[in-house]
Design a protein around this motif. Structure first.
Motif, PDB file in Angstrom:
ATOM      1  N   ARG A 152       4.510   2.489 -13.390  1.00 13.80           N
ATOM      2  CA  ARG A 152       4.411   1.787 -11.997  1.00 13.80           C
ATOM      3  C   ARG A 152       3.257   1.922 -11.615  1.00 13.80           C
ATOM      4  O   ARG A 152       2.388   3.122 -11.566  1.00 13.80           O
ATOM      5  N   GLU A 153       2.598   0.867 -10.866  1.00 18.38           N
ATOM      6  CA  GLU A 153       1.231   1.065 -10.548  1.00 18.38           C
ATOM      7  C   GLU A 153       1.196   1.524  -9.073  1.00 18.38           C
ATOM      8  O   GLU A 153       2.246   1.394  -8.201  1.00 18.38           O
ATOM      9  N   VAL A 154       0.302   2.238  -8.725  1.00 20.01           N
ATOM     10  CA  VAL A 154       0.212   2.602  -7.312  1.00 20.01           C
ATOM     11  C   VAL A 154      -0.894   1.838  -6.567  1.00 20.01           C
ATOM     12  O   VAL A 154      -1.965   1.671  -7.170  1.00 20.01           O
ATOM     13  N   ARG A 155      -0.821   1.157  -5.502  1.00 19.34           N
ATOM     14  CA  ARG A 155      -1.613   0.394  -4.949  1.00 19.34           C
ATOM     15  C   ARG A 155      -1.859   0.780  -3.571  1.00 19.34           C
ATOM     16  O   ARG A 155      -1.131   1.230  -2.889  1.00 19.34           O
ATOM     17  N   ALA A 156      -3.219   0.268  -3.130  1.00 18.19           N
ATOM     18  CA  ALA A 156      -3.662   0.655  -1.971  1.00 18.19           C
ATOM     19  C   ALA A 156      -4.576  -0.406  -1.435  1.00 18.19           C
ATOM     20  O   ALA A 156      -4.946  -1.251  -2.005  1.00 18.19           O
ATOM     21  N   CYS A 157      -4.518  -0.394  -0.129  1.00 20.33           N
ATOM     22  CA  CYS A 157      -5.002  -1.524   0.964  1.00 20.33           C
ATOM     23  C   CYS A 157      -6.681  -1.133   0.957  1.00 20.33           C
ATOM     24  O   CYS A 157      -7.187   0.051   0.548  1.00 20.33           O
ATOM     25  N   VAL A 216     -11.153   2.617   0.421  1.00 19.94           N
ATOM     26  CA  VAL A 216     -12.516   3.131   1.075  1.00 19.94           C
ATOM     27  C   VAL A 216     -12.399   4.571   1.410  1.00 19.94           C
ATOM     28  O   VAL A 216     -13.245   5.353   1.110  1.00 19.94           O
ATOM     29  N   VAL A 217     -11.396   5.071   2.008  1.00 27.61           N
ATOM     30  CA  VAL A 217     -11.133   6.385   2.466  1.00 27.61           C
ATOM     31  C   VAL A 217     -11.165   7.180   1.032  1.00 27.61           C
ATOM     32  O   VAL A 217     -11.669   8.445   1.010  1.00 27.61           O
ATOM     33  N   MET A 218     -10.365   6.677   0.098  1.00 28.63           N
ATOM     34  CA  MET A 218     -10.180   7.547  -1.151  1.00 28.63           C
ATOM     35  C   MET A 218     -11.504   7.607  -2.024  1.00 28.63           C
ATOM     36  O   MET A 218     -11.914   8.600  -2.393  1.00 28.63           O
ATOM     37  N   CYS A 246       0.962  -1.261  -0.110  1.00 27.95           N
ATOM     38  CA  CYS A 246      -0.073  -0.007   0.129  1.00 27.95           C
ATOM     39  C   CYS A 246       0.876   1.258   0.058  1.00 27.95           C
ATOM     40  O   CYS A 246       1.738   1.366   0.857  1.00 27.95           O
ATOM     41  N   PHE A 247       0.612   2.187  -0.947  1.00 27.78           N
ATOM     42  CA  PHE A 247       1.356   3.390  -1.069  1.00 27.78           C
ATOM     43  C   PHE A 247       1.446   4.091   0.355  1.00 27.78           C
ATOM     44  O   PHE A 247       2.389   5.062   0.569  1.00 27.78           O
ATOM     45  N   ARG A 248       0.397   4.077   1.017  1.00 31.71           N
ATOM     46  CA  ARG A 248       0.183   5.123   2.228  1.00 31.71           C
ATOM     47  C   ARG A 248       0.520   4.119   3.457  1.00 31.71           C
ATOM     48  O   ARG A 248       0.780   4.871   4.426  1.00 31.71           O
ATOM     49  N   HIS A 249       0.821   2.768   3.406  1.00 29.43           N
ATOM     50  CA  HIS A 249       1.033   2.104   4.657  1.00 29.43           C
ATOM     51  C   HIS A 249       2.227   1.145   4.220  1.00 29.43           C
ATOM     52  O   HIS A 249       2.173  -0.378   4.466  1.00 29.43           O
ATOM     53  N   PRO A 250       3.452   1.413   3.643  1.00 31.52           N
ATOM     54  CA  PRO A 250       4.271   0.357   3.162  1.00 31.52           C
ATOM     55  C   PRO A 250       5.044  -0.661   4.320  1.00 31.52           C
ATOM     56  O   PRO A 250       5.356  -1.664   4.207  1.00 31.52           O
ATOM     57  N   ASP A 251       4.802   0.143   5.535  1.00 31.44           N
ATOM     58  CA  ASP A 251       5.340  -0.724   6.831  1.00 31.44           C
ATOM     59  C   ASP A 251       4.544  -1.691   7.042  1.00 31.44           C
ATOM     60  O   ASP A 251       4.970  -2.719   7.861  1.00 31.44           O
ATOM     61  N   LYS A 252       3.258  -1.956   6.348  1.00 36.05           N
ATOM     62  CA  LYS A 252       2.392  -3.182   6.682  1.00 36.05           C
ATOM     63  C   LYS A 252       3.101  -4.088   5.952  1.00 36.05           C
ATOM     64  O   LYS A 252       2.561  -5.449   6.150  1.00 36.05           O
ATOM     65  N   GLY A 253       4.007  -3.984   4.861  1.00 39.01           N
ATOM     66  CA  GLY A 253       4.418  -5.080   4.142  1.00 39.01           C
ATOM     67  C   GLY A 253       3.317  -5.457   3.231  1.00 39.01           C
ATOM     68  O   GLY A 253       2.539  -4.671   2.691  1.00 39.01           O
ATOM     69  N   GLU A 254       3.226  -6.694   2.389  1.00 38.72           N
ATOM     70  CA  GLU A 254       2.435  -7.291   1.417  1.00 38.72           C
ATOM     71  C   GLU A 254       1.241  -7.470   2.105  1.00 38.72           C
ATOM     72  O   GLU A 254       1.066  -8.325   3.108  1.00 38.72           O
ATOM     73  N   VAL A 255       0.073  -7.021   1.424  1.00 41.92           N
ATOM     74  CA  VAL A 255      -1.394  -7.104   2.000  1.00 41.92           C
ATOM     75  C   VAL A 255      -2.073  -7.218   0.672  1.00 41.92           C
ATOM     76  O   VAL A 255      -1.735  -6.810  -0.344  1.00 41.92           O
ATOM     77  N   PRO A 256      -3.205  -7.377   0.687  1.00 41.92           N
ATOM     78  CA  PRO A 256      -4.305  -7.386  -0.317  1.00 41.92           C
ATOM     79  C   PRO A 256      -4.462  -5.888  -0.859  1.00 41.92           C
ATOM     80  O   PRO A 256      -4.653  -5.037   0.039  1.00 41.92           O
ATOM     81  N   THR A 257      -3.927  -5.591  -2.127  1.00 45.70           N
ATOM     82  CA  THR A 257      -4.084  -4.059  -2.632  1.00 45.70           C
ATOM     83  C   THR A 257      -4.694  -4.260  -4.033  1.00 45.70           C
ATOM     84  O   THR A 257      -4.861  -5.317  -4.603  1.00 45.70           O
TER      85      THR A 257
END
Length: 79
Positions: A42-47, A52-54, A17-28
């Motif tokens: 390059r793709e921008v990915r979000a959790c 939902v926030v966006m 997730c571009f906003r939460h890189p510290d979470k590591g790999e998560v569904p995005t």
């Protein structure tokens, strides 16, 4: 639409997730594409939480500007 209906509009895969890189790999989901000068595309990915926030931000902006809001199109320009 409820949260799950909005999330179902996106294709999900493991990523950072571009906003939460510290979470590591998560569904995005892909929420945009950037074109760095020397690195092609390059793709921008979000959790899910960020998607939902966006989407909430897009909905509110559409309401303020009188534009039509349709969920599932993050990264696209509002018409």
């Amino acid at each position: 639409m409820d949260r799950q209906q909005i999330l179902d509009l996106y294709q999900w895969a493991l990523g950072i997730c571009f906003r939460h890189p510290d979470k590591g790999e998560v569904p995005t989901a892909v929420v945009g594409v950037i074109h760095p000068r020397e690195d092609g595309e390059r793709e921008v990915r979000a959790c899910a939480d960020c998607v939902v926030v966006m989407e909430d931000i897009r909905r509110e902006e559409a309401a303020r500007s009188g534009s039509e809001y349709e969920p599932g199109h993050l990264g696209e320009v509002l018409k």
